[in-house]
Write an enzyme that holds these catalytic residues in place. Structure first.
Site, mmCIF file in Angstrom:
data_model
loop_
_atom_site.group_PDB
_atom_site.id
_atom_site.type_symbol
_atom_site.label_atom_id
_atom_site.label_comp_id
_atom_site.label_asym_id
_atom_site.label_seq_id
_atom_site.Cartn_x
_atom_site.Cartn_y
_atom_site.Cartn_z
ATOM 1 N N TYR A 37 44.373 48.440 51.511
ATOM 2 C CA TYR A 37 45.512 48.352 50.592
ATOM 3 C C TYR A 37 46.274 49.671 50.600
ATOM 4 O O TYR A 37 45.732 50.732 50.282
ATOM 5 C CB TYR A 37 45.050 48.038 49.171
ATOM 6 C CG TYR A 37 44.401 46.680 48.994
ATOM 7 C CD1 TYR A 37 44.481 45.687 49.981
ATOM 8 C CD2 TYR A 37 43.692 46.384 47.833
ATOM 9 C CE1 TYR A 37 43.877 44.452 49.810
ATOM 10 C CE2 TYR A 37 43.093 45.143 47.659
ATOM 11 C CZ TYR A 37 43.189 44.181 48.649
ATOM 12 O OH TYR A 37 42.592 42.960 48.474
ATOM 13 N N SER A 69 35.015 37.731 52.271
ATOM 14 C CA SER A 69 36.327 37.266 51.809
ATOM 15 C C SER A 69 36.933 36.344 52.853
ATOM 16 O O SER A 69 37.022 36.705 54.029
ATOM 17 C CB SER A 69 37.261 38.456 51.561
ATOM 18 O OG SER A 69 38.550 38.016 51.172
ATOM 19 N N GLN A 119 35.442 35.930 48.498
ATOM 20 C CA GLN A 119 36.723 36.159 47.825
ATOM 21 C C GLN A 119 37.826 35.393 48.558
ATOM 22 O O GLN A 119 38.414 35.889 49.514
ATOM 23 C CB GLN A 119 37.049 37.654 47.751
ATOM 24 C CG GLN A 119 38.275 37.933 46.902
ATOM 25 C CD GLN A 119 38.540 39.414 46.712
ATOM 26 O OE1 GLN A 119 39.669 39.880 46.910
ATOM 27 N NE2 GLN A 119 37.533 40.175 46.326
ATOM 28 N N PRO A 133 45.408 33.634 41.740
ATOM 29 C CA PRO A 133 45.320 32.422 40.909
ATOM 30 C C PRO A 133 46.674 31.950 40.383
ATOM 31 O O PRO A 133 46.816 30.782 40.010
ATOM 32 C CB PRO A 133 44.404 32.860 39.756
ATOM 33 C CG PRO A 133 44.586 34.343 39.666
ATOM 34 C CD PRO A 133 44.761 34.788 41.092
ATOM 35 N N GLY A 157 46.632 40.951 39.221
ATOM 36 C CA GLY A 157 47.287 42.223 39.493
ATOM 37 C C GLY A 157 48.389 42.427 38.471
ATOM 38 O O GLY A 157 48.682 41.535 37.673
ATOM 39 N N GLN A 194 51.625 42.884 31.453
ATOM 40 C CA GLN A 194 51.180 41.735 32.232
ATOM 41 C C GLN A 194 49.663 41.575 32.143
ATOM 42 O O GLN A 194 49.157 40.451 32.055
ATOM 43 C CB GLN A 194 51.601 41.892 33.697
ATOM 44 C CG GLN A 194 53.101 41.796 33.930
ATOM 45 C CD GLN A 194 53.478 42.078 35.362
ATOM 46 O OE1 GLN A 194 52.895 42.949 36.010
ATOM 47 N NE2 GLN A 194 54.453 41.349 35.875
#
Length: 336
Positions: free
Chosen positions: A54, A152, A177, A207, A285, A291
Site C-alpha cells: 500500500y 487473501s 481476506q 463491503p 477505510g 466516516q
C-alpha cells in the site's frame, strides 16, 4: 463494538477492522490519517489491516506512527506480503522465502512493533512452490514475528492446500481476506463452505463496494466531484465494474431497507456482510474521521431474514456470484 474469534483460534478481533488501502500515504494527508486511526480507536476498533504494497510501504509507516504509544497487547495488527515493493527488483515480489523473510522485517520496522498478529499472503504465488512459502511462514511464526498466518483472495483449493501444509508444519492458517459485498458474492459458492470446514474465517474487504453501496452514485448521472469514481490514482479503475446503470438502479432500491433498520446505506452494507457467520470482520477505510464513526454503527446489527430477502430482490441479477471470479482476479504469474 462486538468481537469475533478469528478462524479456529483463540484470537478475538473487532468485527469492524480499520484498513488503510488507497488512503494512508497516498490519498489523504498523514495528519488526517492519524485522526482516522484515533477515531477508530475511540469507536472501539482494535484491529488494523495494512500491507507492505500500500503506497509502496508508506501506508505501514503512517499506521505505525498513528498507533505509537498505544498498548500493543490491546491491538491486533495485520499486514501482508506478495505485491512488488521498494525498487521492485526481481526478488522484491511474490512469496519466495527470500521475499517473505525480508518483507516481514521491513513491515515490523515500519509498523514499529516486534510482531504482527496476522501475516497474510496477499495473493497466491503461482511461481513459488507452496511448500517453500508455507515453510517461510512457519519459521516466521516460530521466530515470534507473526502470531497467525492468513491469505487473501485464494481459491477454495488453494486454501485447502495451505491449511494442510500449515498443520504439517505446526502453525495455524486462520483467515482469508476476499472482496465481499451485497454486489460481489463470489466466495459464497466454494470459498466459504471450504473455509467453514477447515476452521478459516473471512476478513472481508470492500463491503461497501468502493462506495457504490452508499447510494451516492445515481444511474444516468456523473459521479460526484472528488468521489472514488473520479480518482485517477486507482480508485476509478477499482470501482468501474459497478458503475453500470443496472447496478446503480438496484442499489437505489436498498434505501427502504436501510430506513426500516434505521441505518445509513453504508451501515447497511457493512452490517449485511457481518450476517455471514464465516465473516470474522469487515474492513472499512476512511478519508475523514467521521466516516469511521458512522460505519462502526453497523457492529452488532441483526438484519431479519425478511429484510435480507428484500436486499436480494432489489439487486436481482446484478449480483456477481461466479466462484471462478476469484481465480480470474488473481495474477497468473508473479507481478514485477
Amino acid at each position: 463494538m462486538d468481537f469475533r474469534y478469528l478462524g479456529n483460534s483463540g484470537l478475538k478481533i473487532s468485527e469492524i477492522t480499520y484498513g488503510n488501502w488507497l488512503t494512508h500515504g497516498s490519498q489523504v494527508e498523514n495528519d488526517t490519517a492519524t485522526q482516522c486511526v484515533r477515531a477508530a480507536l475511540d469507536a472501539g476498533i482494535s484491529t488494523f489491516d495494512t500491507a507492505d504494497a500500500y503506497a509502496n510501504t508508506a501506508a505501514e509507516t503512517v499506521l505505525g506512527e498513528a498507533l505509537k504509544g498505544e498498548r500493543r497487547e490491546s491491538l491486533e495488527i495485520f499486514t501482508k506480503v506478495y505485491w512488488p515493493t521498494g525498487p521492485k527488483g526481481k526478488n522484491d515480489t511474490g512469496l519466495s522465502r527470500k521475499h517473505v523473510m525480508e518483507s516481514i522485517n521491513g513491515s515490523l520496522q515500519r509498523l514499529q512493533t516486534d510482531y504482527v498478529d496476522l501475516y497474510q499472503a496477499h495473493r497466491y504465488d503461482t511461481e513459488t512452490p507452496l511448500e517453500e512459502t508455507m515453510q517461510a511462514f512457519a519459521d516466521i511464526v516460530r521466530q515470534g514475528k507473526a502470531l497467525y498466518i492468513g491469505v487473501s483472495e485464494w481459491t477454495a483449493d488453494q486454501i485447502r492446500a495451505g491449511v494442510e501444509l500449515s498443520r504439517e508444519l505446526g502453525f495455524q492458517l486462520v483467515s482469508n481476506q476476499p472482496q465481499y459485498s451485497m454486489l460481489w458474492r463470489v466466495i459464497e459458492g466454494e470459498v466459504v463452505p471450504t473455509s467453514k470446514e477447515l476452521g478459516v474465517s473471512q476478513i472481508v474487504w470492500s463491503p461497501i463496494a468502493q462506495g457504490v453501496l452508499t447510494g451516492k452514485y445515481k444511474p444516468g448521472e456523473q459521479p460526484p466531484a472528488g468521489s472514488r469514481a473520479t480518482d485517477e490514482k486507482g480508485g476509478a479503475d477499482m470501482i468501474s465494474r459497478f458503475m453500470r446503470d443496472d447496478v446503480l438502479t438496484g442499489v437505489q432500491l436498498l434505501q427502504p431497507v436501510a430506513d426500516e433498520l434505521g441505518l445509513s446505506m453504508a451501515q447497511l452494507a457493512v452490517a449485511w456482510v457481518l450476517q455471514n457467520e464465516n465473516v470474522a470482520s469487515a474492513i472499512i477505510g476512511a478519508s475523514r474521521p467521521e466516516q469511521v464513526s458512522e460505519n462502526v454503527k453497523a457492529s452488532g446489527v441483526t438484519i431479519p431474514a425478511e429484510l435480507m430477502a428484500k436486499v436480494d430482490d432489489a439487486l436481482g441479477a446484478v449480483v456477481e456470484r461466479d466462484p471462478a471470479r476469484t481465480a480470474e482476479n488473481a495474477p497468473a504469474q508473479r507481478p514485477v
